[in-house]
Design a protein around this motif. Sequence first.
Motif, short mmCIF file in Angstrom:
data_model
loop_
_atom_site.label_atom_id
_atom_site.label_comp_id
_atom_site.label_asym_id
_atom_site.label_seq_id
_atom_site.Cartn_x
_atom_site.Cartn_y
_atom_site.Cartn_z
N ILE A 33 0.86 -1.18 0.00
CA ILE A 33 0.00 0.00 0.00
C ILE A 33 0.89 1.23 0.00
O ILE A 33 1.81 1.35 0.82
CB ILE A 33 -0.92 0.01 1.24
N SER A 34 0.61 2.17 -0.92
CA SER A 34 1.38 3.41 -0.93
C SER A 34 0.69 4.50 -0.12
O SER A 34 1.35 5.30 0.53
CB SER A 34 1.65 3.89 -2.36
N VAL A 35 -0.66 4.52 -0.16
CA VAL A 35 -1.40 5.56 0.56
C VAL A 35 -2.69 4.95 1.11
O VAL A 35 -3.38 4.23 0.40
CB VAL A 35 -1.77 6.74 -0.37
N VAL A 36 -2.98 5.25 2.37
CA VAL A 36 -4.29 4.91 2.94
C VAL A 36 -5.16 6.14 2.75
O VAL A 36 -4.87 7.22 3.28
CB VAL A 36 -4.18 4.53 4.43
N ASN A 37 -6.21 5.99 1.95
CA ASN A 37 -7.07 7.12 1.56
C ASN A 37 -8.30 7.25 2.43
O ASN A 37 -9.33 7.73 1.97
CB ASN A 37 -7.52 6.94 0.10
N GLY A 38 -8.24 6.83 3.63
CA GLY A 38 -9.41 6.91 4.49
C GLY A 38 -9.79 5.52 4.98
O GLY A 38 -9.04 4.57 4.88
N ILE A 39 -11.00 5.42 5.50
CA ILE A 39 -11.44 4.20 6.17
C ILE A 39 -11.70 3.04 5.20
O ILE A 39 -11.61 1.89 5.59
CB ILE A 39 -12.65 4.48 7.06
N SER A 40 -12.02 3.32 3.93
CA SER A 40 -12.40 2.23 3.03
C SER A 40 -11.68 2.23 1.69
O SER A 40 -12.11 1.56 0.76
CB SER A 40 -13.92 2.25 2.81
N SER A 41 -10.58 2.97 1.58
CA SER A 41 -9.91 3.05 0.29
C SER A 41 -8.40 3.16 0.47
O SER A 41 -7.92 3.87 1.37
CB SER A 41 -10.44 4.28 -0.48
N VAL A 42 -7.66 2.47 -0.39
CA VAL A 42 -6.20 2.54 -0.39
C VAL A 42 -5.69 2.68 -1.82
O VAL A 42 -6.39 2.32 -2.77
CB VAL A 42 -5.55 1.29 0.26
N THR A 43 -4.48 3.18 -1.96
CA THR A 43 -3.81 3.22 -3.25
C THR A 43 -2.64 2.24 -3.17
O THR A 43 -1.84 2.30 -2.23
CB THR A 43 -3.30 4.63 -3.57
N LEU A 44 -2.56 1.34 -4.15
CA LEU A 44 -1.50 0.33 -4.16
C LEU A 44 -0.29 0.84 -4.93
O LEU A 44 -0.42 1.66 -5.85
CB LEU A 44 -2.02 -0.96 -4.80
N VAL A 45 0.89 0.31 -4.58
CA VAL A 45 2.13 0.66 -5.28
C VAL A 45 2.04 0.22 -6.74
O VAL A 45 2.46 0.92 -7.65
CB VAL A 45 3.35 0.03 -4.58
N SER A 46 1.47 -0.98 -6.98
CA SER A 46 1.25 -1.46 -8.35
C SER A 46 -0.14 -2.06 -8.43
O SER A 46 -0.69 -2.52 -7.43
CB SER A 46 2.31 -2.48 -8.75
N GLY A 47 -0.70 -2.07 -9.63
CA GLY A 47 -2.07 -2.56 -9.82
C GLY A 47 -2.18 -4.06 -9.66
O GLY A 47 -1.19 -4.79 -9.65
N LEU A 48 -3.41 -4.53 -9.54
CA LEU A 48 -3.69 -5.96 -9.44
C LEU A 48 -3.58 -6.62 -10.81
O LEU A 48 -3.87 -6.00 -11.84
CB LEU A 48 -5.08 -6.19 -8.85
#
Length: 195
Positions: free
Chosen positions: A9-24
């Motif tokens: 995870i690169s960024v936790v965007n709040g309680i229900s969303s994250v940004t990943l370092v690379s896509g799935l």
Amino acid sequence: PGETEKRAISVVNGISSVTLVSGLTNARSGTSPTRDEVINLTRNIKVTGATSALQAYVHIEDSPTLANFRYAEFYSLGSAVTDKFGIVSDDTTGVTNIQYCAIHDGAVAGSEGLRTTGSSSGGTFSNNVLYNLAGRGIITFATSGTSWTVDNNVAIGLMSSGAFDLDDNGTTVTNNTAAGATGQPFVWNNEAAAL
């Protein structure tokens, strides 16, 4: 195994969303009844083997009252040698509680997550996450007069049958999830287990 994926995870965007370092890599429908399980494998307290080939183990034996593990990360644990499978409770006098832990990346054949022996006295395995183990996830062996609780654990991407392998007449099993295992996710070996 299956379509399991491990990402940072690169960024936790709040309680229900994250940004990943690379896509799935694999597509996710997000349509009911299909759902994905997301687990956190990192903890501040870490117990690890030297390498993926030279793995460690934890053997709990006869604590005076309580062996308590909470919020710890265990990785590169286990082998196919008796009582060195990963985390083994062989405690005949006390209670073993393993809760909110992450157990992952046991690469050596026979590596397992949590195991009780036939002489262990009881305890709780709850709210743990297990990922990418060569062997089974949680194993309880036949014991009479004990009280084990296996509750709210998630096992993903195990490479052996029996993410949860339960053979204990004193085990209560509730709210557990298995996904992406190459074999059977749940193995019941005793009709007396409370499910």
